[in-house]
Design a protein around this motif. Structure first.
Motif, PDB file in Angstrom:
ATOM      1  N   CYS A   4     -24.715   5.367 -19.294  1.00  0.00           N
ATOM      2  CA  CYS A   4     -25.453   6.194 -20.249  1.00  0.00           C
ATOM      3  C   CYS A   4     -26.286   7.230 -19.495  1.00  0.00           C
ATOM      4  CB  CYS A   4     -26.349   5.315 -21.114  1.00  0.00           C
ATOM      5  SG  CYS A   4     -27.349   6.231 -22.301  1.00  0.00           S
ATOM      6  N   ALA A   5     -26.221   8.481 -19.946  1.00  0.00           N
ATOM      7  CA  ALA A   5     -26.971   9.558 -19.297  1.00  0.00           C
ATOM      8  C   ALA A   5     -28.465   9.480 -19.617  1.00  0.00           C
ATOM      9  CB  ALA A   5     -26.419  10.917 -19.737  1.00  0.00           C
ATOM     10  N   ARG A   6     -28.862   8.759 -20.672  1.00  0.00           N
ATOM     11  CA  ARG A   6     -30.280   8.632 -21.028  1.00  0.00           C
ATOM     12  C   ARG A   6     -30.959   7.501 -20.275  1.00  0.00           C
ATOM     13  NH1 ARG A   6     -29.254   8.302 -26.986  1.00  0.00           N
ATOM     14  NH2 ARG A   6     -28.725  10.427 -27.512  1.00  0.00           N
ATOM     15  N   CYS A   7     -30.382   6.296 -20.347  1.00  0.00           N
ATOM     16  CA  CYS A   7     -31.064   5.124 -19.788  1.00  0.00           C
ATOM     17  C   CYS A   7     -30.450   4.649 -18.476  1.00  0.00           C
ATOM     18  CB  CYS A   7     -31.068   3.987 -20.806  1.00  0.00           C
ATOM     19  SG  CYS A   7     -29.440   3.284 -21.158  1.00  0.00           S
ATOM     20  N   HIS A   8     -29.336   5.229 -18.049  1.00  0.00           N
ATOM     21  CA  HIS A   8     -28.661   4.896 -16.784  1.00  0.00           C
ATOM     22  C   HIS A   8     -28.209   3.439 -16.730  1.00  0.00           C
ATOM     23  CE1 HIS A   8     -29.844   8.810 -15.425  1.00  0.00           C
ATOM     24  NE2 HIS A   8     -31.094   8.521 -15.718  1.00  0.00           N
ATOM     25  N   ARG A   9     -27.866   2.883 -17.890  1.00  0.00           N
ATOM     26  CA  ARG A   9     -27.333   1.520 -17.963  1.00  0.00           C
ATOM     27  C   ARG A   9     -25.871   1.592 -18.371  1.00  0.00           C
ATOM     28  NH1 ARG A   9     -32.157  -0.912 -21.557  1.00  0.00           N
ATOM     29  NH2 ARG A   9     -33.802  -0.587 -20.046  1.00  0.00           N
ATOM     30  N   ILE A  11     -22.496   1.161 -20.458  1.00  0.00           N
ATOM     31  CA  ILE A  11     -22.151   1.067 -21.869  1.00  0.00           C
ATOM     32  C   ILE A  11     -21.079  -0.001 -21.976  1.00  0.00           C
ATOM     33  CG2 ILE A  11     -21.162   2.274 -23.832  1.00  0.00           C
ATOM     34  CD1 ILE A  11     -22.368   4.849 -22.700  1.00  0.00           C
ATOM     35  N   LYS A  12     -21.390  -1.062 -22.711  1.00  0.00           N
ATOM     36  CA  LYS A  12     -20.473  -2.190 -22.832  1.00  0.00           C
ATOM     37  C   LYS A  12     -19.361  -1.856 -23.813  1.00  0.00           C
ATOM     38  CE  LYS A  12     -24.177  -5.284 -21.686  1.00  0.00           C
ATOM     39  NZ  LYS A  12     -25.217  -6.115 -22.213  1.00  0.00           N
ATOM     40  N   GLY A  13     -18.280  -2.630 -23.763  1.00  0.00           N
ATOM     41  CA  GLY A  13     -17.098  -2.355 -24.569  1.00  0.00           C
ATOM     42  C   GLY A  13     -17.345  -2.347 -26.064  1.00  0.00           C
ATOM     43  N   HIS A  14     -18.280  -3.149 -26.566  1.00  0.00           N
ATOM     44  CA  HIS A  14     -18.520  -3.225 -28.006  1.00  0.00           C
ATOM     45  C   HIS A  14     -19.545  -2.202 -28.494  1.00  0.00           C
ATOM     46  CE1 HIS A  14     -21.790  -5.642 -26.327  1.00  0.00           C
ATOM     47  NE2 HIS A  14     -22.450  -5.371 -27.431  1.00  0.00           N
ATOM     48  N   GLU A  15     -20.220  -1.490 -27.592  1.00  0.00           N
ATOM     49  CA  GLU A  15     -21.242  -0.524 -27.980  1.00  0.00           C
ATOM     50  C   GLU A  15     -20.619   0.842 -28.272  1.00  0.00           C
ATOM     51  OE1 GLU A  15     -25.126  -2.046 -25.549  1.00  0.00           O
ATOM     52  OE2 GLU A  15     -23.712  -0.784 -24.473  1.00  0.00           O
ATOM     53  N   ALA A  16     -21.112   1.469 -29.335  1.00  0.00           N
ATOM     54  CA  ALA A  16     -20.642   2.808 -29.678  1.00  0.00           C
ATOM     55  C   ALA A  16     -21.298   3.818 -28.748  1.00  0.00           C
ATOM     56  CB  ALA A  16     -20.981   3.116 -31.128  1.00  0.00           C
ATOM     57  N   TYR A  17     -20.553   4.875 -28.401  1.00  0.00           N
ATOM     58  CA  TYR A  17     -21.100   5.906 -27.521  1.00  0.00           C
ATOM     59  C   TYR A  17     -20.598   7.267 -27.954  1.00  0.00           C
ATOM     60  CZ  TYR A  17     -16.535   5.803 -25.231  1.00  0.00           C
ATOM     61  OH  TYR A  17     -15.195   5.861 -24.961  1.00  0.00           O
ATOM     62  N   GLU A  18     -21.255   8.304 -27.466  1.00  0.00           N
ATOM     63  CA  GLU A  18     -20.830   9.684 -27.734  1.00  0.00           C
ATOM     64  C   GLU A  18     -20.659  10.394 -26.399  1.00  0.00           C
ATOM     65  OE1 GLU A  18     -25.261  11.508 -28.570  1.00  0.00           O
ATOM     66  OE2 GLU A  18     -24.081  10.789 -30.254  1.00  0.00           O
ATOM     67  N   THR A  19     -19.848  11.425 -26.398  1.00  0.00           N
ATOM     68  CA  THR A  19     -19.591  12.174 -25.170  1.00  0.00           C
ATOM     69  C   THR A  19     -20.042  13.613 -25.329  1.00  0.00           C
ATOM     70  OG1 THR A  19     -17.370  12.798 -25.856  1.00  0.00           O
ATOM     71  CG2 THR A  19     -17.577  10.769 -24.591  1.00  0.00           C
ATOM     72  N   GLN A  20     -20.323  14.235 -24.205  1.00  0.00           N
ATOM     73  CA  GLN A  20     -20.659  15.652 -24.173  1.00  0.00           C
ATOM     74  C   GLN A  20     -20.081  16.233 -22.894  1.00  0.00           C
ATOM     75  OE1 GLN A  20     -24.828  16.591 -24.105  1.00  0.00           O
ATOM     76  NE2 GLN A  20     -24.464  18.762 -24.202  1.00  0.00           N
ATOM     77  N   ASP A  21     -19.321  17.300 -23.015  1.00  0.00           N
ATOM     78  CA  ASP A  21     -18.737  17.965 -21.849  1.00  0.00           C
ATOM     79  C   ASP A  21     -19.727  18.977 -21.301  1.00  0.00           C
ATOM     80  OD1 ASP A  21     -16.364  16.567 -21.970  1.00  0.00           O
ATOM     81  OD2 ASP A  21     -15.474  17.999 -23.363  1.00  0.00           O
ATOM     82  N   ARG A  34     -23.371   8.787 -23.687  1.00  0.00           N
ATOM     83  CA  ARG A  34     -24.668   8.309 -24.175  1.00  0.00           C
ATOM     84  C   ARG A  34     -24.433   7.273 -25.264  1.00  0.00           C
ATOM     85  NH1 ARG A  34     -27.210  14.081 -25.221  1.00  0.00           N
ATOM     86  NH2 ARG A  34     -25.064  14.363 -25.760  1.00  0.00           N
ATOM     87  N   HIS A  35     -25.361   6.315 -25.365  1.00  0.00           N
ATOM     88  CA  HIS A  35     -25.292   5.368 -26.473  1.00  0.00           C
ATOM     89  C   HIS A  35     -25.382   6.144 -27.783  1.00  0.00           C
ATOM     90  CE1 HIS A  35     -26.708   2.453 -23.339  1.00  0.00           C
ATOM     91  NE2 HIS A  35     -25.796   1.729 -23.933  1.00  0.00           N
ATOM     92  N   ALA A  36     -24.598   5.749 -28.792  1.00  0.00           N
ATOM     93  CA  ALA A  36     -24.604   6.450 -30.082  1.00  0.00           C
ATOM     94  C   ALA A  36     -25.928   6.248 -30.814  1.00  0.00           C
ATOM     95  CB  ALA A  36     -23.458   5.973 -30.945  1.00  0.00           C
ATOM     96  N   VAL A  37     -26.524   5.093 -30.656  1.00  0.00           N
ATOM     97  CA  VAL A  37     -27.867   4.830 -31.184  1.00  0.00           C
ATOM     98  C   VAL A  37     -28.804   4.797 -29.996  1.00  0.00           C
ATOM     99  CG1 VAL A  37     -27.080   3.590 -33.223  1.00  0.00           C
ATOM    100  CG2 VAL A  37     -27.463   2.350 -31.118  1.00  0.00           C
TER     101      VAL A  37
END
Length: 60
Positions: A4-9, A11-21, A34-37
């Motif tokens: 994750c670009a926000r928290c640097h942790r 992202i697990k397989g079940h967690e929703a995420y978003e991308t940005q180029d 980044r985490h979606a939430v």
């Protein structure tokens, strides 16, 4: 592995995420994840910049 670009942790397989180029003029761009939430265990920011600044110096 996605980090994750926000928290640097991770992202697990079940967690929703978003991308940005992020394009780059001098080379290959980046894809940010980044985490979606809001990131786990991190509250959302309440203030991102100071609301006012004091001026220090001589009076007069």
């Amino acid at each position: 592995m996605r980090i994750c670009a926000r928290c640097h942790r991770p992202i697990k397989g079940h967690e929703a995420y978003e991308t940005q180029d992020r394009p780059s003029a001098s080379g290959q761009g980046q894809t940010l994840y980044r985490h979606a939430v809001w990131c786990p265990d991190d509250p959302p920011p309440t203030e991102v910049a100071p609301t006012h600044r004091r001026r220090y110096g001589r009076a007069g």
